[in-house]
Write an enzyme that holds these catalytic residues in place. Sequence first.
Site, PDB file in Angstrom:
ATOM      1  N   THR A 209       0.819  -1.212   0.000  1.00 42.74           N
ATOM      2  CA  THR A 209       0.000   0.000   0.000  1.00 42.74           C
ATOM      3  C   THR A 209       0.851   1.260   0.000  1.00 42.74           C
ATOM      4  O   THR A 209       1.973   1.266   0.533  1.00 42.74           O
ATOM      5  CB  THR A 209      -0.903   0.022   1.257  1.00 42.74           C
ATOM      6  OG1 THR A 209      -1.535   1.297   1.388  1.00 42.74           O
ATOM      7  CG2 THR A 209      -0.096  -0.217   2.527  1.00 42.74           C
TER       8      THR A 209
ATOM      9  N   TYR B  11      -1.737   0.253  10.128  1.00 44.22           N
ATOM     10  CA  TYR B  11      -2.007  -0.416   8.849  1.00 44.22           C
ATOM     11  C   TYR B  11      -0.781  -0.320   7.941  1.00 44.22           C
ATOM     12  O   TYR B  11      -0.274  -1.325   7.439  1.00 44.22           O
ATOM     13  CB  TYR B  11      -3.227   0.213   8.179  1.00 44.22           C
ATOM     14  CG  TYR B  11      -3.387  -0.209   6.735  1.00 44.22           C
ATOM     15  CD1 TYR B  11      -3.635  -1.534   6.408  1.00 44.22           C
ATOM     16  CD2 TYR B  11      -3.284   0.716   5.694  1.00 44.22           C
ATOM     17  CE1 TYR B  11      -3.768  -1.937   5.077  1.00 44.22           C
ATOM     18  CE2 TYR B  11      -3.423   0.324   4.373  1.00 44.22           C
ATOM     19  CZ  TYR B  11      -3.662  -0.997   4.069  1.00 44.22           C
ATOM     20  OH  TYR B  11      -3.785  -1.384   2.751  1.00 44.22           O
TER      21      TYR B  11
END
Length: 333
Positions: free
Chosen positions: A121, A145
């Site tokens: 990501t 995250y």
Amino acid sequence: MSEKLNVLVTGGAGYIGSHAVLALLDAGHRPVVIDNLVTGFRWAVAEGTPFYEGDISDQDLVAEIFEKEGIQAVMHFAGSIVVPESVENPLKYYHNNTAKTRSLIESVINAGIRHMIFSSTAATYGIPKESPVREDMPTLPINPYGTSKLMTEFMLRDVAAVHDFNYCALRYFNVAGADPKGRSGQSTVGATHLIKIAVEAALGKRASVGVYGTDYDTEDGTGVRDYIHVADLAAAHVIALEALLADPKTSHTLNCGYGHGYSVLQVLDAVDRVTNIKLVRNLEGRRAGDPDSLISDNRGIISRFGWQPKYDDLDTIVQHALAWERQLDERRG
């Protein structure tokens, strides 16, 4: 590519994983899916695809799948992806995204599987000082995250250094849209993706759309993001897989985006255009940790893999998302 590969797709009943399954099938490969169905949907897996309900940390099950299905490579999508939740519950993210992936990588190495593609990501960059963002810029994630994904990149790098194994970590920007043929799409209840939220609002499933921050250093004051069509992203995984096989000594960490962006208001204007409905916009304050602009420098994936996006058009992305949203209620049945 002439060789037909048996590929385990973890999280293959989820949004991006289910599209990767379709892309593998379209390219003539044979996907096999493992998913615990905590957030995925059994019906999202393409018909005829071998499916195992279970967890990637169940090493006995994973070893059984590898042997029974003759797995030659792994595409790893399984994990948790909600940034605010990761801040509230960091241990969940380090467990689901980092510890379970460590277990999966161990299973891969123990089975002698030599190729892995990882769903990373742009959150690994945190708030970059420059945009477009290059792969060689500092990785300074600002939430668990992003950190949990970066830790997996480190694990893959270190394992590849000592085993006969290569990998590709694709750092996604803002994934949106749905399969152009209507076979899959973003189905998560309560999803946080802007285009998903906007098409829900256009269909009367939400009263309005929140616009968080109107004072950013951008053309219209709202945050700018690089939106990539999920089908182009899935195709990138297949190309990456074939590149890993062609050059098994080389690993890759690459951005996956279009290299340009749209503001929140531009996205909402596109939904207005496509639906002929004027969305209600609620202008609210900024959310912590949102950068003004987050756009990929995508020259790496284009030059290394010859990736050529087919759906780099905002209105097309919205049209596909809308078409999927319209049939989603029937599919949920």
